[in-house]
Design a protein around this motif. Sequence first.
Motif, PDB file in Angstrom:
ATOM      1  N   LEU A  44       0.854  -1.178   0.000  1.00  0.00           N
ATOM      2  CA  LEU A  44       0.000   0.000   0.000  1.00  0.00           C
ATOM      3  C   LEU A  44       0.895   1.234   0.000  1.00  0.00           C
ATOM      4  O   LEU A  44       1.605   1.497   0.971  1.00  0.00           O
ATOM      5  CB  LEU A  44      -0.900  -0.006   1.239  1.00  0.00           C
ATOM      6  CG  LEU A  44      -1.767  -1.244   1.423  1.00  0.00           C
ATOM      7  CD1 LEU A  44      -2.492  -1.192   2.758  1.00  0.00           C
ATOM      8  CD2 LEU A  44      -2.743  -1.400   0.267  1.00  0.00           C
ATOM      9  N   ALA A  49      -2.337   4.067   0.904  1.00  0.00           N
ATOM     10  CA  ALA A  49      -1.866   3.945   2.281  1.00  0.00           C
ATOM     11  C   ALA A  49      -3.012   4.066   3.275  1.00  0.00           C
ATOM     12  O   ALA A  49      -2.986   3.437   4.341  1.00  0.00           O
ATOM     13  CB  ALA A  49      -0.805   5.017   2.566  1.00  0.00           C
ATOM     14  N   ALA A  52      -4.714   1.046   5.049  1.00  0.00           N
ATOM     15  CA  ALA A  52      -4.088   0.349   6.175  1.00  0.00           C
ATOM     16  C   ALA A  52      -4.796   0.675   7.488  1.00  0.00           C
ATOM     17  O   ALA A  52      -4.584  -0.005   8.491  1.00  0.00           O
ATOM     18  CB  ALA A  52      -2.609   0.721   6.273  1.00  0.00           C
ATOM     19  N   VAL A  81       0.623  -8.013   3.687  1.00  0.00           N
ATOM     20  CA  VAL A  81       0.202  -6.652   3.338  1.00  0.00           C
ATOM     21  C   VAL A  81       1.163  -5.699   4.042  1.00  0.00           C
ATOM     22  O   VAL A  81       1.371  -5.786   5.245  1.00  0.00           O
ATOM     23  CB  VAL A  81      -1.254  -6.367   3.751  1.00  0.00           C
ATOM     24  CG1 VAL A  81      -1.638  -4.943   3.375  1.00  0.00           C
ATOM     25  CG2 VAL A  81      -2.206  -7.378   3.104  1.00  0.00           C
ATOM     26  N   THR A  82       1.735  -4.792   3.243  1.00  0.00           N
ATOM     27  CA  THR A  82       2.744  -3.871   3.751  1.00  0.00           C
ATOM     28  C   THR A  82       2.360  -2.444   3.415  1.00  0.00           C
ATOM     29  O   THR A  82       1.961  -2.143   2.287  1.00  0.00           O
ATOM     30  CB  THR A  82       4.117  -4.180   3.120  1.00  0.00           C
ATOM     31  OG1 THR A  82       4.420  -5.557   3.327  1.00  0.00           O
ATOM     32  CG2 THR A  82       5.206  -3.314   3.712  1.00  0.00           C
ATOM     33  N   LEU A  83       2.521  -1.566   4.381  1.00  0.00           N
ATOM     34  CA  LEU A  83       2.342  -0.133   4.194  1.00  0.00           C
ATOM     35  C   LEU A  83       3.720   0.494   4.039  1.00  0.00           C
ATOM     36  O   LEU A  83       4.617   0.254   4.860  1.00  0.00           O
ATOM     37  CB  LEU A  83       1.609   0.461   5.402  1.00  0.00           C
ATOM     38  CG  LEU A  83       1.523   1.979   5.499  1.00  0.00           C
ATOM     39  CD1 LEU A  83       0.807   2.577   4.296  1.00  0.00           C
ATOM     40  CD2 LEU A  83       0.836   2.373   6.798  1.00  0.00           C
ATOM     41  N   VAL A  98      -2.471   1.088  12.356  1.00  0.00           N
ATOM     42  CA  VAL A  98      -2.842   0.215  11.235  1.00  0.00           C
ATOM     43  C   VAL A  98      -3.600  -1.027  11.695  1.00  0.00           C
ATOM     44  O   VAL A  98      -3.552  -1.413  12.866  1.00  0.00           O
ATOM     45  CB  VAL A  98      -1.613  -0.190  10.390  1.00  0.00           C
ATOM     46  CG1 VAL A  98      -0.918   1.047   9.826  1.00  0.00           C
ATOM     47  CG2 VAL A  98      -0.642  -1.031  11.185  1.00  0.00           C
ATOM     48  N   ILE A 102      -0.862  -5.781   9.288  1.00  0.00           N
ATOM     49  CA  ILE A 102      -0.202  -4.959   8.276  1.00  0.00           C
ATOM     50  C   ILE A 102       1.123  -4.472   8.844  1.00  0.00           C
ATOM     51  O   ILE A 102       1.173  -3.919   9.936  1.00  0.00           O
ATOM     52  CB  ILE A 102      -1.076  -3.760   7.856  1.00  0.00           C
ATOM     53  CG1 ILE A 102      -2.328  -4.264   7.140  1.00  0.00           C
ATOM     54  CG2 ILE A 102      -0.275  -2.809   6.952  1.00  0.00           C
ATOM     55  CD1 ILE A 102      -3.259  -3.163   6.670  1.00  0.00           C
ATOM     56  N   ILE A 104       4.746  -2.224   8.381  1.00  0.00           N
ATOM     57  CA  ILE A 104       5.255  -1.010   7.748  1.00  0.00           C
ATOM     58  C   ILE A 104       6.708  -1.279   7.383  1.00  0.00           C
ATOM     59  O   ILE A 104       7.502  -1.689   8.229  1.00  0.00           O
ATOM     60  CB  ILE A 104       5.128   0.206   8.688  1.00  0.00           C
ATOM     61  CG1 ILE A 104       3.657   0.461   9.025  1.00  0.00           C
ATOM     62  CG2 ILE A 104       5.762   1.444   8.045  1.00  0.00           C
ATOM     63  CD1 ILE A 104       3.428   1.589  10.019  1.00  0.00           C
TER      64      ILE A 104
END
Length: 124
Positions: A44, A49, A52, A81-83, A98, A102, A104
Motif C-alpha cells: 500500500l 496507504a 491500512a 500486506v505492507t504499508l 494500522v 499490516i 510497515i
Amino acid sequence: MLRRMARSLVVKTTAGADAPERCSQAFTVAATALAGGVATSLWLTGESAWFALPGRAAQFELPHAAPLADLLEALLAGGTVTLCTQCAARRDIGPDDVIPGIRIAGAAVFVEESLQEGAQALVY
C-alpha cells in the motif's frame, strides 16, 4: 526430473479513492493470485496507504467490483500486506494506527521481495 520453480507475486498499488479502478484492479489481482495458491504480497503506497487504517477499505465503493474490505481481509489472512514507510510518515500513520497484520516497511524490503527468484512485481 524438473523441479517446478515457486512463483510469487508482489503487487504495489499507488492508487486509492483518487483512482478507484486502478486501486480495485491491484487488490483484485493480488487476491486472485492468492486464491490460486500463489504467494502474494500487497504493498500500500501513495493514496492506497489510507486502506491500512481500520474501516477505510469498507468506505471504498466501485460498481461491479468486489468489496475492497473483503479483498483486504483475504490478503491479510493468507498473504502479506505492507504499508510503505514514507507513505505512512507523510500521512502521520504509525504502527499503532494500522490494521493488525499490516506491517510497515520501506523500499529495500520491496526491492528484496521483487527480486527473489520466481517473483513477479506489478505496479498499479
